[in-house]
Design a protein around this motif. Structure first.
Motif, short mmCIF file in Angstrom:
data_model
loop_
_atom_site.label_atom_id
_atom_site.label_comp_id
_atom_site.label_asym_id
_atom_site.label_seq_id
_atom_site.Cartn_x
_atom_site.Cartn_y
_atom_site.Cartn_z
N ASP A 113 0.83 -1.21 0.00
CA ASP A 113 0.00 0.00 0.00
C ASP A 113 0.86 1.26 0.00
OD1 ASP A 113 -2.02 -1.79 0.14
OD2 ASP A 113 -2.86 -1.10 2.05
N ILE A 114 1.88 1.27 0.85
CA ILE A 114 2.73 2.47 0.97
C ILE A 114 3.52 2.69 -0.31
CG2 ILE A 114 4.70 3.44 2.20
CD1 ILE A 114 3.62 2.01 4.72
N LYS A 115 4.09 1.63 -0.86
CA LYS A 115 4.85 1.75 -2.10
C LYS A 115 3.97 2.26 -3.24
CE LYS A 115 8.03 1.02 -5.27
NZ LYS A 115 9.08 2.05 -5.50
N MET A 116 2.76 1.76 -3.35
CA MET A 116 1.84 2.20 -4.40
C MET A 116 1.46 3.67 -4.23
SD MET A 116 -1.65 0.25 -5.51
CE MET A 116 -3.06 1.12 -6.18
N ALA A 117 1.23 4.09 -2.99
CA ALA A 117 0.87 5.48 -2.73
C ALA A 117 2.04 6.42 -3.04
CB ALA A 117 0.43 5.65 -1.27
N VAL A 118 3.25 6.01 -2.64
CA VAL A 118 4.44 6.83 -2.92
C VAL A 118 4.64 6.98 -4.43
CG1 VAL A 118 6.95 6.90 -2.75
CG2 VAL A 118 5.58 6.34 -0.74
N ASP A 119 4.52 5.87 -5.16
CA ASP A 119 4.70 5.92 -6.62
C ASP A 119 3.65 6.81 -7.27
OD1 ASP A 119 6.86 4.30 -6.43
OD2 ASP A 119 5.96 2.57 -7.44
N ALA A 120 2.41 6.76 -6.77
CA ALA A 120 1.34 7.56 -7.36
C ALA A 120 1.62 9.06 -7.18
CB ALA A 120 0.00 7.20 -6.72
N VAL A 121 2.00 9.47 -5.98
CA VAL A 121 2.27 10.89 -5.74
C VAL A 121 3.51 11.34 -6.51
CG1 VAL A 121 2.86 12.58 -3.97
CG2 VAL A 121 1.12 10.85 -3.49
N GLU A 122 4.55 10.51 -6.53
CA GLU A 122 5.76 10.84 -7.29
C GLU A 122 5.44 11.02 -8.77
OE1 GLU A 122 10.26 9.14 -7.39
OE2 GLU A 122 8.67 7.69 -7.81
N THR A 123 4.63 10.11 -9.31
CA THR A 123 4.24 10.21 -10.72
C THR A 123 3.43 11.47 -10.98
OG1 THR A 123 4.21 7.79 -10.93
CG2 THR A 123 2.99 9.04 -12.58
N ALA A 124 2.54 11.81 -10.06
CA ALA A 124 1.72 13.01 -10.23
C ALA A 124 2.57 14.27 -10.31
CB ALA A 124 0.71 13.12 -9.09
N TYR A 125 3.65 14.32 -9.52
CA TYR A 125 4.52 15.50 -9.52
C TYR A 125 5.48 15.51 -10.70
CZ TYR A 125 3.17 17.38 -4.95
OH TYR A 125 2.49 17.97 -3.92
N GLU A 126 6.02 14.36 -11.05
CA GLU A 126 7.09 14.32 -12.05
C GLU A 126 6.59 14.20 -13.48
OE1 GLU A 126 9.87 11.26 -11.09
OE2 GLU A 126 10.72 12.37 -9.40
N ARG A 127 5.39 13.69 -13.68
CA ARG A 127 4.86 13.49 -15.03
C ARG A 127 3.55 14.24 -15.17
NH1 ARG A 127 7.48 9.08 -13.25
NH2 ARG A 127 8.98 8.05 -14.66
#
Length: 366
Positions: free
Chosen positions: A85-99
């Motif tokens: 859950d934590i890994k998926m949430a971190v990836d989602a927020v990172e993707t939202a900011y970087e892409r």
């Protein structure tokens, strides 16, 4: 292509796989989710999170659908759930900011723990589409999303006890006008070992529509686009969506020189209606107002009335009964993704009554 939604698909695989198995009685299949997203935009990222040692048989299905498998190996006694859950949430927020070119996130889970993530993504001006199995989805999650689709209701998802011949097999039939052809929405690989493209599984009849013919493929896609967009479906939008579902789709494979010629052919058969669109050479495509549904619903009601002994007729096997009365019957050219959805349509029209009974469904006359 600049006006298309670009979608990042993130899958909490344990939640969906166990939910589908425990509540629907069938393995999780990505293809219905992929087809629903193809009707909404272009999927540019596909990731699934799990400890794959627990889902070894699912790897093939996911990799064939071009999903990146994120391994969440756990130590003995550690919480498997939270790490994914934590890994998926971190990836989602990172993707939202970087892409910033990604406009939409498809979050596949029924876990209420992802509700704060959904709120954060919407705060970042991202659209969020949720997917989850109805009976394993928290009541908190769907209202938080811009759109939430229950996996149970997607075209191509048939719970155990509601199987019909259209839900079996993944083989592709021969191409050509009037013949079975490759179907972007139903040619998904299954978890069976090494399926072949021309394999006909289980000894099903050669006319089985496990791989939709041209009429079925176009009708289902138009129906899905009408539900998802709520607006006009033009020929150009339809063609892009067909290619998203199956990147090898080409009208030439069916014997047509141009996509417009293919549409004219289907219009002449009464499968679709064509009218003037917003641009010259780009007509609007719709399903006929009736399109044979009254006759098909009447056939279902008559068959149920003949077979019902007072306790209802099991949905499993009912389609075969219709085919004995009308050779080659199929719900797919009417725009329905499965026989279960066709029965739901007849139930909504008040012509039959559909209800759950145990692990399956029964149909009775009203």
């Amino acid at each position: 292509m600049d006006d298309e939604d670009r979608i990042a698909l993130l899958i909490d695989y344990e939640n969906l796989a166990l939910g589908s198995r425990d509540h629907l009685g069938v393995p999780f299949d990505l293809r219905p989710v992929a087809d629903a997203l193809a009707e909404r935009g272009r999927v540019v990222t596909r990731r699934a999170y799990a400890d794959w040692s627990y889902f070894d048989e699912d790897r093939r299905m996911l990799t064939r659908n071009h999903v990146e498998l994120i391994e969440m190996t756990q130590r003995m006694g550690a919480s498997r759930k939270n790490a994914a859950d934590i890994k998926m949430a971190v990836d989602a927020v990172e993707t939202a900011y970087e892409r910033d070119y990604i406009t939409t996130f498809a979050i596949c889970t029924g876990d209420s723990d992802f509700t704060p993530l959904v709120h954060k993504l919407r705060e970042l001006n991202k659209r969020v589409i949720g997917f989850g199995v109805r009976d394993s989805t928290s009541t908190m999650l769907p209202p938080a999303c811009d759109e939430f689709l229950y996996y149970d209701d997607l075209d191509g998802v048939v719970p155990a006890g509601a199987e019909d011949t259209s839900s079996r097999g993944s083989g592709r039939k021969g191409r050509g006008r009037g013949s079975s052809a490759k179907g972007g929405g139903s040619s998904a690989p299954t978890q069976e070992p090494e399926p072949t493209e021309d394999a006909d599984d289980g000894g099903e009849d050669a006319t089985d529509d496990s791989a939709p013919d041209l009429a079925s493929l176009v009708a289902q896609t138009v129906s899905g686009l009408q539900r998802s967009s709520g607006g006009a479906v033009t020929a150009s939008v339809l063609k892009r969506t067909l290619v998203r579902k199956d990147s090898t789709f080409s009208e030439a494979a069916y014997g047509f020189r141009a996509f417009g010629e293919l549409l004219e052919h289907l219009s002449g058969r009464g499968i679709i209606d064509l009218s003037a669109g917003p641009a010259k050479g780009d007509p609007e495509v719709t399903l006929p107002e009736e399109g044979g549904r009254p006759e098909a619903f009447a056939l279902l009601r008559q068959t149920v009335s003949e077979l019902d002994d007072g306790g209802g007729v099991a949905l499993s096997g009912l389609k075969d009964q219709l085919r004995t009365r009308r050779e080659g019957f199929s719900e797919k050219p009417l725009g329905y993704g499965s026989f279960l959805q066709f029965a739901k349509g007849a139930d909504a029209a008040g012509l039959v009554q559909l209800r759950r009974k145990g692990s399956g469904y029964v149909v009775s006359a009203p």
